[in-house]
Structures are given as structure tokens and as C-alpha cells.
Design a protein around this motif. Structure first.
Motif: not given
Length: 194
Positions: A14-35
Motif C-alpha cells: 500500500l505504501s508503495s502506491l501514490p497516496i492520492p490513490f488510497l484516499h480517493s477511490i475505495k476498491m470495495s466500491d469498484v468491486e461492488a459495482a463490478f459484482r
């Protein structure tokens, strides 16, 4: 223990990702849409895999496919590129891969991270719309037609309880057709005027 080790690894990733990436989009929201899109139109689907048809629908409805930068052909190509050989569906991981491919097309000029953010921003929290689709009613058309309890008025008389027609006997207006022609004012005057 191993758990601490795993958590530590996750932190490192996680810490290797650019910080804004962590805050703006929760992958759980994207995954919920995917499902939601993955099970659309297929009640037996687990939601873990998505068909090309639903992938295309998702891209269209979320605005990833805009018909200019990203066309349905692009979406099909990327779908076939990321899916496992011989499979007809993609997993969420493959879906993420597909979004990486499409985001740079859709948001030209943005960095890969920003473009991906933007695409996930379009997707998160979305549900399949029912534009152009109608949910089929549970009752088949035939059941509705022969269910006499639904009939009202004079039609009721035409069927017995089992839904069989009684034929003409059930209609009261058998002989009530006298004076039908009489109502026509100029009866018999046709020849004289022509």
C-alpha cells in the motif's frame, strides 16, 4: 506470526502506491459495482466473473465507453485480451487489468494513475440501469390468460371454473342484434344518389 507478516506485506504494498490513490477511490466500491454488473441478467452468477456482454454494458453505462475515445470495439478487444484463454468471463483482477488498458485511451494526457482513478471514479457505486431492458414478469402469459379470477364483467360469464370456454351460451347478447342496420339513416338510398 504469519498474520503480522502478511499485514506488514500489505502495508508495504500500500505504501508503495501514490497516496492520492488510497484516499480517493475505495476498491470495495469498484468491486461492488463490478459484482452488480457481473450478476446482471443472470441470477445464478456468483458475481465473481463477468461476461463480455455485461462488461460492455458496464463500460457503456458508467461512461468508460464514450463512443469516441473508447468504442465498443475497444472494449471487446480489451476484454478478450485480459480474459483467461478459453474462458468466457473475466475476474475482478482481470477487470482491473482491463480498466488499466482502457483508462489511458479514455483519459489521454493523464498519468496512468490519474486515468485509472478517473475511470474508477466513473464506475464506483454504479448499478446496472434498466435502460432498454424490461424485467420479465414471473407469471407466464398463458397462466394469466386462463386465470378466470382475473376476468371482469361479461367475460367472466364465458368461462366455467376450470377456465374452459362455454362458447356462445355464456354470452347474453345473442339475439340482441336487431335494428343494427336500421340505425343507418340512409338505408336503401345508395342507388338513387349514384
Amino acid at each position: 506470526g504469519t498474520l503480522a507478516c502478511v499485514q506488514h506485506l500489505q502495508l508495504m504494498v500500500l505504501s508503495s502506491l501514490p497516496i492520492p490513490f488510497l484516499h480517493s477511490i475505495k476498491m470495495s466500491d469498484v468491486e461492488a459495482a463490478f459484482r452488480k454488473f457481473a450478476v446482471y441478467g443472470n441470477t445464478s452468477a456468483s458475481g465473481n466473473e463477468m461476461t463480455g456482454k455485461n462488461f460492455s454494458k458496464m463500460c457503456k453505462e458508467c461512461g468508460v465507453m464514450d463512443g469516441k475515445a473508447v468504442t465498443s470495439t475497444d472494449v471487446d478487444i480489451v476484454f478478450n485480451k485480459v480474459k483467461t484463454k478459453g474462458a468466457h468471463t473475466i475476474t475482478f483482477a482481470e477487470f482491473q487489468q482491463a480498466m488499466k488498458e482502457l483508462c489511458s485511451k479514455r483519459f489521454k494526457g493523464k498519468s496512468p494513475e490519474e486515468a485509472l482513478q478517473a475511470v474508477y471514479g466513473l464506475i464506483k457505486g454504479k448499478e446496472p440501469g434498466s435502460a432498454g431492458t424490461t424485467k420479465a414478469t414471473k407469471v407466464g402469459g398463458v397462466d394469466r390468460l386462463t386465470d378466470t379470477s382475473k376476468y371482469t364483467g361479461s367475460h367472466k360469464e364465458r368461462f366455467d371454473e376450470s377456465g374452459k370456454g362455454k362458447g356462445l351460451a355464456g354470452r347474453q347478447d345473442l339475439t340482441d342484434n336487431s335494428g343494427y342496420v336500421g340505425a343507418y339513416k340512409g338505408a336503401g338510398t345508395y342507388d338513387q344518389t349514384h
